[in-house]
Design a protein around this motif. Structure first.
Motif, PDB file in Angstrom:
ATOM      1  N   LEU B  16       0.878  -1.183   0.332  1.00 45.82           N
ATOM      2  CA  LEU B  16       0.512  -0.027   0.121  1.00 45.82           C
ATOM      3  C   LEU B  16       0.772   1.212  -0.261  1.00 45.82           C
ATOM      4  CD1 LEU B  16      -2.977   0.167   0.356  1.00 45.82           C
ATOM      5  CD2 LEU B  16      -2.584   1.252   2.595  1.00 45.82           C
ATOM      6  N   GLY B  17       1.821   1.124   0.544  1.00 50.92           N
ATOM      7  CA  GLY B  17       2.960   2.361   1.014  1.00 50.92           C
ATOM      8  C   GLY B  17       3.561   2.678  -0.080  1.00 50.92           C
ATOM      9  N   ARG B  18       3.600   2.158  -1.407  1.00 50.50           N
ATOM     10  CA  ARG B  18       4.246   1.907  -2.270  1.00 50.50           C
ATOM     11  C   ARG B  18       4.073   2.656  -3.640  1.00 50.50           C
ATOM     12  NH1 ARG B  18       6.584  -2.302  -2.080  1.00 50.50           N
ATOM     13  NH2 ARG B  18       5.252  -3.724  -4.139  1.00 50.50           N
ATOM     14  N   GLY B  19       4.324   2.951  -4.823  1.00 47.05           N
ATOM     15  CA  GLY B  19       3.631   3.323  -6.053  1.00 47.05           C
ATOM     16  C   GLY B  19       2.882   4.367  -6.114  1.00 47.05           C
ATOM     17  N   GLY B  20       3.036   5.377  -5.669  1.00 39.28           N
ATOM     18  CA  GLY B  20       2.942   6.576  -5.342  1.00 39.28           C
ATOM     19  C   GLY B  20       1.847   7.107  -4.582  1.00 39.28           C
ATOM     20  N   ILE B  21       0.996   5.734  -3.950  1.00 38.39           N
ATOM     21  CA  ILE B  21       0.022   5.358  -2.945  1.00 38.39           C
ATOM     22  C   ILE B  21       0.318   6.047  -1.850  1.00 38.39           C
ATOM     23  CG2 ILE B  21      -2.384   4.395  -2.600  1.00 38.39           C
ATOM     24  CD1 ILE B  21      -1.508   1.939  -4.292  1.00 38.39           C
ATOM     25  N   ARG B  22      -0.407   7.327  -1.714  1.00 36.67           N
ATOM     26  CA  ARG B  22      -0.139   8.045  -0.623  1.00 36.67           C
ATOM     27  C   ARG B  22      -1.019   8.062   0.476  1.00 36.67           C
ATOM     28  NH1 ARG B  22       4.731   6.277   1.836  1.00 36.67           N
ATOM     29  NH2 ARG B  22       5.472   5.699  -0.169  1.00 36.67           N
ATOM     30  N   PRO B  23      -1.025   7.775   1.776  1.00 36.07           N
ATOM     31  CA  PRO B  23      -2.256   8.061   3.137  1.00 36.07           C
ATOM     32  C   PRO B  23      -2.402   9.286   2.951  1.00 36.07           C
ATOM     33  CG  PRO B  23       0.868   7.805   3.879  1.00 36.07           C
ATOM     34  CD  PRO B  23       0.592   7.521   2.954  1.00 36.07           C
ATOM     35  N   SER B  24      -3.718   9.622   2.905  1.00 34.27           N
ATOM     36  CA  SER B  24      -4.127  10.999   2.712  1.00 34.27           C
ATOM     37  C   SER B  24      -4.687  11.124   4.786  1.00 34.27           C
ATOM     38  CB  SER B  24      -5.190  11.663   2.384  1.00 34.27           C
ATOM     39  OG  SER B  24      -6.238   9.780   2.258  1.00 34.27           O
ATOM     40  N   THR B  25      -4.498   9.973   4.768  1.00 30.71           N
ATOM     41  CA  THR B  25      -4.750  10.310   6.672  1.00 30.71           C
ATOM     42  C   THR B  25      -4.354  11.234   7.556  1.00 30.71           C
ATOM     43  OG1 THR B  25      -3.086   7.977   7.167  1.00 30.71           O
ATOM     44  CG2 THR B  25      -5.607   8.233   6.629  1.00 30.71           C
ATOM     45  N   PRO B  26      -4.532  12.240   8.042  1.00 23.24           N
ATOM     46  CA  PRO B  26      -3.864  12.869   9.066  1.00 23.24           C
ATOM     47  C   PRO B  26      -2.813  12.381   9.913  1.00 23.24           C
ATOM     48  CG  PRO B  26      -6.205  13.039   9.219  1.00 23.24           C
ATOM     49  CD  PRO B  26      -5.637  12.344   8.641  1.00 23.24           C
ATOM     50  N   LEU B  27      -1.703  12.972  10.178  1.00 22.14           N
ATOM     51  CA  LEU B  27      -0.445  12.515  10.942  1.00 22.14           C
ATOM     52  C   LEU B  27      -1.411  12.452  12.500  1.00 22.14           C
ATOM     53  CD1 LEU B  27       1.834  11.721  11.692  1.00 22.14           C
ATOM     54  CD2 LEU B  27       2.445  13.458  11.658  1.00 22.14           C
ATOM     55  N   LYS B  28      -1.517  11.572  13.461  1.00 18.85           N
ATOM     56  CA  LYS B  28      -1.425  11.143  13.808  1.00 18.85           C
ATOM     57  C   LYS B  28      -0.696  10.876  15.019  1.00 18.85           C
ATOM     58  CE  LYS B  28      -5.470  10.616  16.632  1.00 18.85           C
ATOM     59  NZ  LYS B  28      -6.279   9.332  16.847  1.00 18.85           N
ATOM     60  N   VAL B  29       0.017  11.630  15.529  1.00 13.71           N
ATOM     61  CA  VAL B  29       1.102  11.705  16.533  1.00 13.71           C
ATOM     62  C   VAL B  29       0.587  10.695  17.872  1.00 13.71           C
ATOM     63  CG1 VAL B  29       3.513  11.750  17.306  1.00 13.71           C
ATOM     64  CG2 VAL B  29       2.698  12.891  15.871  1.00 13.71           C
ATOM     65  N   SER B  30       0.681   9.041  18.311  1.00 13.71           N
ATOM     66  CA  SER B  30       0.360   8.772  19.152  1.00 13.71           C
ATOM     67  C   SER B  30       1.463   9.580  20.650  1.00 13.71           C
ATOM     68  CB  SER B  30       1.008   7.400  19.015  1.00 13.71           C
ATOM     69  OG  SER B  30       1.178   6.796  20.478  1.00 13.71           O
ATOM     70  N   PRO B  31       0.820   9.272  21.612  1.00 15.26           N
ATOM     71  CA  PRO B  31       1.347   9.677  22.797  1.00 15.26           C
ATOM     72  C   PRO B  31       2.108   9.049  22.973  1.00 15.26           C
ATOM     73  CG  PRO B  31      -1.282   9.267  23.040  1.00 15.26           C
ATOM     74  CD  PRO B  31      -1.188   9.498  21.969  1.00 15.26           C
ATOM     75  N   VAL B  32       1.945   8.097  22.803  1.00 16.73           N
ATOM     76  CA  VAL B  32       3.204   6.790  23.365  1.00 16.73           C
ATOM     77  C   VAL B  32       4.535   7.139  22.939  1.00 16.73           C
ATOM     78  CG1 VAL B  32       4.137   4.674  23.068  1.00 16.73           C
ATOM     79  CG2 VAL B  32       2.033   5.278  23.231  1.00 16.73           C
ATOM     80  N   VAL B  33       4.109   7.848  21.047  1.00 13.62           N
ATOM     81  CA  VAL B  33       5.742   8.202  20.779  1.00 13.62           C
ATOM     82  C   VAL B  33       6.356   9.681  21.391  1.00 13.62           C
ATOM     83  CG1 VAL B  33       6.717   8.951  18.637  1.00 13.62           C
ATOM     84  CG2 VAL B  33       4.583   8.046  18.775  1.00 13.62           C
ATOM     85  N   ILE B  34       5.551  10.630  21.406  1.00 15.26           N
ATOM     86  CA  ILE B  34       5.861  11.680  22.485  1.00 15.26           C
ATOM     87  C   ILE B  34       6.347  11.107  23.461  1.00 15.26           C
ATOM     88  CG2 ILE B  34       5.062  13.424  23.567  1.00 15.26           C
ATOM     89  CD1 ILE B  34       4.827  14.001  20.843  1.00 15.26           C
ATOM     90  N   GLY B  35       5.125  10.043  24.915  1.00 13.11           N
ATOM     91  CA  GLY B  35       5.909   9.710  25.605  1.00 13.11           C
ATOM     92  C   GLY B  35       7.713   9.337  25.726  1.00 13.11           C
ATOM     93  N   LEU B  36       7.943   8.788  24.653  1.00 10.22           N
ATOM     94  CA  LEU B  36       9.214   7.507  24.911  1.00 10.22           C
ATOM     95  C   LEU B  36      10.074   9.675  24.313  1.00 10.22           C
ATOM     96  CD1 LEU B  36       8.307   4.741  22.289  1.00 10.22           C
ATOM     97  CD2 LEU B  36       9.517   4.535  24.505  1.00 10.22           C
ATOM     98  N   GLY B  37       9.434  10.127  23.373  1.00  9.08           N
ATOM     99  CA  GLY B  37      10.374  10.890  23.144  1.00  9.08           C
ATOM    100  C   GLY B  37      10.563  12.482  24.201  1.00  9.08           C
ATOM    101  N   PHE B  38       9.663  12.220  25.138  1.00  6.82           N
ATOM    102  CA  PHE B  38      10.154  13.063  26.765  1.00  6.82           C
ATOM    103  C   PHE B  38      11.500  12.046  26.734  1.00  6.82           C
ATOM    104  CE2 PHE B  38       6.667  15.952  26.536  1.00  6.82           C
ATOM    105  CZ  PHE B  38       7.573  16.848  26.848  1.00  6.82           C
ATOM    106  N   THR B  39      11.215  10.625  26.935  1.00  6.04           N
ATOM    107  CA  THR B  39      12.094  10.205  28.082  1.00  6.04           C
ATOM    108  C   THR B  39      13.429   9.795  27.873  1.00  6.04           C
ATOM    109  OG1 THR B  39       9.897   8.199  27.959  1.00  6.04           O
ATOM    110  CG2 THR B  39      12.521   7.500  27.789  1.00  6.04           C
ATOM    111  N   SER B  40      13.585  10.027  26.268  1.00  2.18           N
ATOM    112  CA  SER B  40      14.930  10.586  24.735  1.00  2.18           C
ATOM    113  C   SER B  40      15.396  11.594  25.446  1.00  2.18           C
ATOM    114  CB  SER B  40      14.836  10.343  23.747  1.00  2.18           C
ATOM    115  OG  SER B  40      14.865   8.954  23.946  1.00  2.18           O
ATOM    116  N   LEU B  41      14.214  12.208  25.623  1.00  2.00           N
ATOM    117  CA  LEU B  41      14.827  14.176  26.113  1.00  2.00           C
ATOM    118  C   LEU B  41      15.632  13.837  26.873  1.00  2.00           C
ATOM    119  CD1 LEU B  41      13.097  17.184  25.362  1.00  2.00           C
ATOM    120  CD2 LEU B  41      14.352  17.019  26.786  1.00  2.00           C
ATOM    121  N   LEU B  42      14.788  13.971  28.176  1.00  2.00           N
ATOM    122  CA  LEU B  42      15.426  13.410  29.764  1.00  2.00           C
ATOM    123  C   LEU B  42      16.569  12.905  29.846  1.00  2.00           C
ATOM    124  CD1 LEU B  42      12.095  13.653  31.158  1.00  2.00           C
ATOM    125  CD2 LEU B  42      13.451  15.205  31.460  1.00  2.00           C
ATOM    126  N   THR B  43      16.643  11.463  29.273  1.00  2.00           N
ATOM    127  CA  THR B  43      17.605  10.791  29.155  1.00  2.00           C
ATOM    128  C   THR B  43      19.522  11.284  28.887  1.00  2.00           C
ATOM    129  OG1 THR B  43      16.545   9.201  29.724  1.00  2.00           O
ATOM    130  CG2 THR B  43      18.499   7.758  28.850  1.00  2.00           C
TER     131      THR B  43
END
Lengths: 396, 419
Positions: B16-43
């Protein structure tokens, strides 16, 4: 699920912030207490040097090395105008970095061997490493800001007036000045090659003390071993010590995990390997021996044993110091060496003491000057250069 | 075929992710990613505080003269850490406990900050604590990256990684600054720095504990052997792993680049930490745009372009004589851009081909290849430097990287259609 973790995290952050603030405040108090430790005579008229009443504990003069042997018992008021016959002359002055945890911490200090218990502080001069000889001094200092920078300053040993300052490439390590005061050398540690690794290289420069010009970087010297030129980018030089004529020097050359003693010639920009496993050499005033630290591997640990090498015979003598010492030795006179030792073995104290050991290993080392680092037993070619720094008159 | 044992969804999504077909779904950042980002930032604040001050601490506070303890130990430790992180990765997959393994890694590093207070003047102990800290880093990286992708829709992998990396870079930017400011305010008080660093590390662990849920998406499929044979038979996976290792092998480590920039621009070497901070700033700024671009267009194209920037930087270093401070800053920005376009993007490329049940191990395998490549690269570069000098070493590495990029393009193209 959403709100609770946030609440817990906020509470935790607040707790840690409070605890941290308390700890930092405690550290702040501690540093301020150090800076404000009352000094009895600190309000003397503005002069480069302050005289302090005894805050120094000297060991009892029960053993020979505890007191500098060549010192005349007479009043040393105009010091070092006696015994012109000896070359080089002994100034009978000891310059060092004061390490006592008080308001003078990190400042240059000096004592006169006639009144060894009186420590004179040069509050205007803070140095990580200091050395004085032939009336000239060099001070390697750190300027702590958002990023710490380092500088080398050349100064007059009597007035402490700075004649020149240059930025340094790395963290100060060693400094030396020739007996005639004409040439200075210093070594810095450059920790650049891998920012996140503890990997160091050194840079060692020779300076002309009157013009403050860089004479040479030792890495530009041609080095020979058994007559053959050796070269490698992993050359690291450190620990220069000058011959009395200031034309030659000894230093350590480290390459391919080996540590050579080299003898260098400043005029020809060349050096030759004369011994192996010698670090931080220090030439005796009579120029016959080199005192140094010898690297020993004990299990996984590196230990440094203090040694004296007889340059004529090649004979090595291990000194009576049993601890591992990481310092460039300083000859107090032809029979004794000085070196600094951390005041607390676990590193809990930022202080160090200077110890003295006999060069013939006949007796045990002793504490020589408490709260001192980077000792320089000043020498000179002429009496004028050996004169004591000016200081306010004190009635004793 | 073994691959058939796994749900086809990842293959479907890949198609699905190939051949020019690109997702139109808006980017929703999971809070988990933000949480991990904070972990890495602080560390990262915590670890860079320590890293930036260690040389000063060793020389000026402990009064030690350390020299050349480096390379042999580095190789030995690097290898041990690589093996250990692989093991940790496979363990995490097998038990489906990425979070716990990551916590363990972050915890070890946090404890090391406290240990610094006690190691004292013994250089050997100090090195041991640093080694332990690195081990913690080795353990945590793969499970953390696995958690990022397991909590993100496949079409947003690159964006998610890029957000995490931006926060991570922010931490490594702040760390040295906090450390130096602290030491300027409290001269000589290294204990204050270590304690502050420990406080940040504890908060990092807490962020991971509180904001990142345990993995549920990866069905605990029984994994017959710790060696992911299914993965090793996927040509696409092998291609990505090979590309990562090969390019790492021809990359000059940052330290050498800083050294050259410093020499060419005539800035004082004591500004080295500033070089590092500027690279991190570049990484932070370019990361998210690069990640979003990769998701919208092509991840492999952005990835290759990142290395193109690096080749350009090498060319600049080789051909230029003295450079101005402004040019040096531009070079550091290029270095940051290179990181932004490659580091997280490669993980996104890899995550797209590794089944969820083997995500951690697969990522650990790729990261290990990269780590060993980097390690060998610095040894080879050091040897070359001794042999032919700095300038020609850059030329050789630049040429090698050019070849590596061509191979990478070929490999990635050849396996692009694989299903």
């Amino acid at each position: 699920m959403k709100a609770r973790p946030v609440a817990i995290f906020t509470a935790l952050t607040a707790c840690i912030a409070v605890l941290l603030a308390v700890y930092l405040l405690h550290v702040k108090r501690r540093t301020e207490a150090i800076q404000n430790t009352p000094a009895p005579t600190s309000d003397l008229p503005a002069a480069p040097a302050h005289v302090e009443s005894p805050s120094v504990h000297r060991p009892d003069a029960s053993g020979a090395p505890a007191e500098p042997p060549p010192v005349a018992a007479a009043d040393p008021a105009p010091p070092a105008v006696t015994d012109e016959q000896r070359s080089p002359q002994q100034a009978n002055l000891l310059f060092f970095r004061h390490m006592g945890v008080d308001q003078h911490y990190g400042k240059v200090a000096w004592t006169d061997s006639g009144q060894p218990q009186v420590v004179n502080y040069v509050d205007a001069m803070a140095c990580e490493v200091v050395y004085v000889s032939g009336g000239h001094g060099i001070c390697l200092s750190a300027d702590r800001g958002v990023f710490t920078t380092y500088a080398a300053s050349l100064f007059d040993a009597r007035t402490f007036a700075v004649s020149a300052t240059m930025p340094l490439k790395g963290i100060p390590s060693r400094a030396r000045v020739s007996i005639d005061g004409s040439v200075a050398a210093f070594t810095v540690f450059v920790s650049g090659h891998g920012y996140t690794t503890l990997d160091f290289s050194t840079q060692t420069l020779l300076l002309n003390t009157s013009t403050a010009a860089v004479i040479a970087d030792l890495e530009s010297f041609t080095v020979r071993r058994d007559g053959k030129v050796i070269e490698s980018p992993d050359f690291n030089f450190w620990g220069v010590t000058f011959t009395p004529d200031a034309k030659k020097f000894y230093a350590t050359l480290s390459t391919s995990q080996k540590h050579f003693l080299v003898r260098g010639d400043i005029a020809t920009r060349s050096a030759e390997v004369i011994h192996e496993n010698v670090e931080c050499p220090s030439l005796s005033p009579d120029a016959t021996r080199v005192a140094y630290k010898k690297r020993l591997m004990v299990g996984n640990r590196i230990l440094w044993q203090l040694q004296v090498l007889d340059l004529a015979t090649g004979r090595e003598t291990a000194l009576s110091e049993r601890r591992s010492i990481d310092d460039q030795l300083e000859w107090l006179d032809d029979a004794h060496v000085l070196y600094s030792v951390p005041a607390a073995e676990d590193g809990s104290s930022p202080s160090t003491d200077v110890w003295v050991a006999p060069a013939d290993a006949r007796s045990a080392p002793r504490m020589y000057q408490r709260n001192a680092y980077s000792p320089a037993s000043a020498r000179c070619k002429d009496a004028e250069a050996c004169a004591a720094p000016s200081r306010p008159r004190v009635d004793l | 075929m073994r691959v058939d044992m796994y749900p086809l969804e990842w293959i479907e999504r890949l198609k699905l992710g190939r051949g020019g077909i690109r997702p139109s779904t808006p980017l929703k950042v999971s809070p988990v990613v933000i949480g991990l980002g904070f972990t890495s930032l602080l560390t990262d604040v915590s670890s860079e505080m320590v890293n930036s001050l260690l040389p000063v601490y060793v020389v000026l506070h402990l009064h030690l003269s350390p020299l050349q303890f480096g390379i042999v130990d580095g190789l030995y430790n690097g290898f041990a850490i690589a093996l250990f992180s692989l093991f940790a990765g496979f363990l995490a997959d097998r038990t489906s406990r990425q979070k716990e393994v990551a916590l363990c890694g972050y915890g070890v590093s946090a404890a090391c900050k406290l240990l610094l207070l006690w190691v004292g003047t013994t250089y050997g102990w100090l090195l041991l604590v640093i080694g332990l800290d690195r081990l913690g880093k080795g353990i945590r990286a793969a499970p953390r990256d696995a958690l990022i992708s397991l909590n993100t829709a496949p079409e947003h992998y690159a964006s998610a990684y890029s957000i995490h990396r931006a926060m991570d870079a922010c931490g490594s930017l702040l760390g040295p600054i906090i450390a130096f400011l602290l030491l300027a305010a409290l001269p000589g008080a290294f204990d204050a720095v270590w304690i502050t660093s420990f406080a940040f590390a504890v908060l990092g662990v807490a962020a991971l504990w509180l904001f990142v849920p345990r993995t549920t998406r990866a069905e605990p499929t029984p994994v017959p052997s710790p060696v992911p044979r299914g993965l090793l038979s996927s040509r696409r996976f092998l291609a990505i792993a090979a590309v990562g290792a090969l390019l790492a092998l021809t990359t000059i480590s940052d330290g050498f680049i800083y050294l050259m920039l410093q020499e060419k621009s005539g800035t004082a070497a004591s500004y080295f930490p500033l070089f590092y901070v500027m690279t991190a700033a570049g990484y932070m700024i370019f990361s998210v745009p690069a990640g979003r671009l990769a998701d919208r267009s092509s991840r492999s194209a952005v990835f290759i372009c990142g290395y193109g920037v690096l080749v350009l930087l090498y060319a600049l270093l080789f051909f230029s004589g003295n450079i101005s401070v402004g040019t040096a800053v531009a070079c550091l920005a290029m270095l940051g851009l290179y990181y932004a376009a490659t580091e997280g993007i490669l993980m996104a490329l890899a995550s797209a081909v590794i089944p969820a049940a083997r995500r951690t191990g697969g990522i650990a395998l790729i990261a290990t290849g990269i780590g060993l490549g980097k390690l060998s690269s610095s040894v080879i570069f050091g040897a070359l430097w001794q042999g032919v000098g700095l300038k020609y070493s850059v030329l050789i590495f630049g040429a090698a990287m050019g070849i590596a990029v061509v191979i990478a393009v070929t490999l990635l193209r050849a396996t692009d259609n694989e299903s």
